[in-house]
Scaffold this motif. Structure first.
Motif, PDB file in Angstrom:
ATOM      1  N   ILE A  34       0.831  -1.205   0.000  1.00  0.00           N
ATOM      2  CA  ILE A  34       0.000   0.000   0.000  1.00  0.00           C
ATOM      3  C   ILE A  34       0.864   1.253   0.000  1.00  0.00           C
ATOM      4  O   ILE A  34       0.657   2.183  -0.793  1.00  0.00           O
ATOM      5  CB  ILE A  34      -0.947  -0.006   1.216  1.00  0.00           C
ATOM      6  N   LEU A  35       1.859   1.286   0.884  1.00  0.00           N
ATOM      7  CA  LEU A  35       2.724   2.458   0.957  1.00  0.00           C
ATOM      8  C   LEU A  35       3.573   2.623  -0.292  1.00  0.00           C
ATOM      9  O   LEU A  35       3.956   3.747  -0.646  1.00  0.00           O
ATOM     10  CB  LEU A  35       3.624   2.361   2.191  1.00  0.00           C
ATOM     11  N   LYS A  36       3.859   1.531  -0.977  1.00  0.00           N
ATOM     12  CA  LYS A  36       4.672   1.614  -2.194  1.00  0.00           C
ATOM     13  C   LYS A  36       3.874   2.161  -3.360  1.00  0.00           C
ATOM     14  O   LYS A  36       4.393   2.949  -4.169  1.00  0.00           O
ATOM     15  CB  LYS A  36       5.223   0.229  -2.524  1.00  0.00           C
ATOM     16  N   THR A  37       2.606   1.779  -3.473  1.00  0.00           N
ATOM     17  CA  THR A  37       1.803   2.203  -4.619  1.00  0.00           C
ATOM     18  C   THR A  37       1.111   3.536  -4.397  1.00  0.00           C
ATOM     19  O   THR A  37       0.947   4.316  -5.334  1.00  0.00           O
ATOM     20  CB  THR A  37       0.743   1.131  -4.925  1.00  0.00           C
ATOM     21  N   ILE A  38       0.722   3.828  -3.162  1.00  0.00           N
ATOM     22  CA  ILE A  38      -0.029   5.058  -2.918  1.00  0.00           C
ATOM     23  C   ILE A  38       0.867   6.286  -2.979  1.00  0.00           C
ATOM     24  O   ILE A  38       0.383   7.421  -3.147  1.00  0.00           O
ATOM     25  CB  ILE A  38      -0.743   4.977  -1.553  1.00  0.00           C
ATOM     26  N   GLN A  39       2.158   6.086  -2.866  1.00  0.00           N
ATOM     27  CA  GLN A  39       3.067   7.223  -2.924  1.00  0.00           C
ATOM     28  C   GLN A  39       2.994   7.940  -4.272  1.00  0.00           C
ATOM     29  O   GLN A  39       3.187   9.149  -4.361  1.00  0.00           O
ATOM     30  CB  GLN A  39       4.497   6.754  -2.638  1.00  0.00           C
ATOM     31  N   GLU A  40       2.718   7.180  -5.325  1.00  0.00           N
ATOM     32  CA  GLU A  40       2.616   7.773  -6.647  1.00  0.00           C
ATOM     33  C   GLU A  40       1.289   8.481  -6.877  1.00  0.00           C
ATOM     34  O   GLU A  40       1.166   9.258  -7.828  1.00  0.00           O
ATOM     35  CB  GLU A  40       2.809   6.682  -7.707  1.00  0.00           C
ATOM     36  N   GLU A  41       0.298   8.231  -6.039  1.00  0.00           N
ATOM     37  CA  GLU A  41      -1.005   8.855  -6.205  1.00  0.00           C
ATOM     38  C   GLU A  41      -1.127  10.189  -5.487  1.00  0.00           C
ATOM     39  O   GLU A  41      -2.020  10.978  -5.792  1.00  0.00           O
ATOM     40  CB  GLU A  41      -2.099   7.904  -5.690  1.00  0.00           C
ATOM     41  N   ILE A  42      -0.259  10.436  -4.507  1.00  0.00           N
ATOM     42  CA  ILE A  42      -0.330  11.660  -3.712  1.00  0.00           C
ATOM     43  C   ILE A  42       0.232  12.836  -4.509  1.00  0.00           C
ATOM     44  O   ILE A  42       1.170  12.696  -5.300  1.00  0.00           O
ATOM     45  CB  ILE A  42       0.417  11.486  -2.386  1.00  0.00           C
ATOM     46  N   LEU A  43      -0.343  13.995  -4.295  1.00  0.00           N
ATOM     47  CA  LEU A  43       0.112  15.204  -4.964  1.00  0.00           C
ATOM     48  C   LEU A  43       1.565  15.485  -4.593  1.00  0.00           C
ATOM     49  O   LEU A  43       1.919  15.562  -3.412  1.00  0.00           O
ATOM     50  CB  LEU A  43      -0.777  16.379  -4.562  1.00  0.00           C
ATOM     51  N   SER A  44       2.402  15.641  -5.622  1.00  0.00           N
ATOM     52  CA  SER A  44       3.846  15.790  -5.391  1.00  0.00           C
ATOM     53  C   SER A  44       4.233  17.153  -4.839  1.00  0.00           C
ATOM     54  O   SER A  44       5.353  17.323  -4.349  1.00  0.00           O
ATOM     55  CB  SER A  44       4.610  15.527  -6.688  1.00  0.00           C
ATOM     56  N   THR A  45       3.348  18.123  -4.899  1.00  0.00           N
ATOM     57  CA  THR A  45       3.652  19.448  -4.349  1.00  0.00           C
ATOM     58  C   THR A  45       3.532  19.493  -2.835  1.00  0.00           C
ATOM     59  O   THR A  45       3.893  20.500  -2.226  1.00  0.00           O
ATOM     60  CB  THR A  45       2.713  20.494  -4.966  1.00  0.00           C
TER      61      THR A  45
END
Length: 365
Positions: A34-45
């Motif tokens: 979960i932590l590996k895949t959801i990191q790409e979904e969060i707003l990078s700003t």
């Protein structure tokens, strides 16, 4: 340097993170994935991807994310770390799914124009409803950056007052409604301190809640505190605390498995062709010639008297049958009243007599 509340976009991304994390946990997805895949979904700003990367490294080494959130005290609040640590505690009955939902709704409320009174009521209800512990819970609440210094001192003193007064009374005395009523009773003049007991304490009580909160708290004095929380949620639109799901009834087995189990539990049916196998169960304790005072008999016979003075003169050898313990099928010769134990005991033959079971051909010693 005192930490400051996060921007609104950070709380929005936190609410999304806690919601997705909870939903995927319910689908039996490992936390590492979960932590590996959801990191790409969060707003990078935002700074949340960096925090997630740190939590993922922590869970790979320690198996927990609560310790990582406690270390990131400049990003996550102490109350958020406290809730996750309680959910990850081995001896706690607090569910991690419920803890994530609590943090999700708290982040949603922080993204709005949240008030200090509303956030306090929400966090306190979370502690009370889930039995997380008032001592550590109020300490974590007092360290939240949302509260000012007056609120922090009042929350720390609240730990000592909970055992002596109701929460509704404490909220009422710290409200504007209480101060207005006291002034109206004294002709619009602030009363002077004339005693050393509770009157001085109530006079110095800071005003933390508004007029509506005070009226609602005064109406709920003497009632269950949950009624106070529910009234504040209805009247002032305070966030509702998620309740743990009730334990669902165990799932029933499919029909064919139920039928199979019932068939296994039923006793075996006897054959109807007249060739029923007869089983005899006996326990032979000794064949030493020592005959007991009473010997179990077949139905219709009486017990014998005391055994003779000379056990060696007792002839033939008698057996004492105590209870059923061994099942002997027909291949051992257990048919009718005769008994022939040819394999295990070495007794060649015997029969039921008037005085019990008699060995006709004892085994050679």
């Amino acid at each position: 340097m005192t930490a400051q509340p996060l921007p609104r976009e950070e709380y929005i991304e936190q609410a999304y993170f806690f919601r997705v994390y909870r939903e995927r946990l319910q689908n039996n997805v490992p936390s590492q994935e979960i932590l590996k895949t959801i990191q790409e979904e969060i707003l990078s700003t935002t700074n949340l991807p960096k925090a997630i990367d740190f939590m993922r490294a922590e869970i790979l080494h320690m198996g927990r994310i609560g310790d990582a959130m406690a270390r990131l005290s400049h990003y996550f609040t102490p109350f958020q770390a406290f809730v996750i640590n309680r959910a990850e505690d081995d001896v706690s009955r607090f569910d991690q799914v419920t803890g994530l939902e609590i943090l999700e709704r708290e982040a949603q409320y922080r993204a709005l124009p949240a008030t200090q009174a509303g956030l306090f009521v929400y966090q306190f209800e979370c502690i009370a409803r889930n039995r997380l512990g008032y001592g550590d819970g109020l300490t974590a609440m007092s360290k939240d950056v949302v509260y000012d210094e007056t609120w922090r001192r009042w929350i720390q003193k609240l730990r000592l007052r909970l055992g002596t007064r109701e929460l509704s009374e404490i909220v009422y005395r710290a409200s504007q409604h209480f101060q207005d009523r006291r002034r109206s009773q004294h002709g619009g003049v602030e009363p002077e301190d004339t005693s050393r007991d509770a009157s001085a304490e109530t006079t110095a009580m800071p005003v933390l809640f508004g007029e509506q909160e005070g009226r609602i708290a005064r109406a709920n004095i003497g009632r269950d505190p949950l009624y106070l929380f529910a009234a504040l949620q209805r009247q002032l639109n305070y966030p509702a605390v998620p309740r743990p799901d009730q334990e669902s009834e165990p799932e029933k087995l499919p029909g064919f498995l139920e039928a199979r189990l019932q068939k296994i539990e039923q006793p075996p049916e006897t054959a109807g062709n007249g060739t029923e196998r007869r089983h005899r169960s006996v326990a032979i304790l000794s064949a030493t010639g020592k005959r007991p005072s009473t010997i179990p008999r077949r139905p219709g016979h009486q017990n014998v008297g005391p055994r003779p003075a000379n056990p060696a003169a007792a002839s033939p050898t008698w057996l004492r049958v105590l209870r059923v313990c061994v099942v002997l099928p027909d291949r051992y010769g257990c048919v009718g009243r005769g008994l022939t134990l040819r394999r295990r005991s070495g007794i060649r033959g015997g029969e039921w007599g008037d005085r019990g079971f008699r060995i006709s051909e004892p085994a050679a010693m």
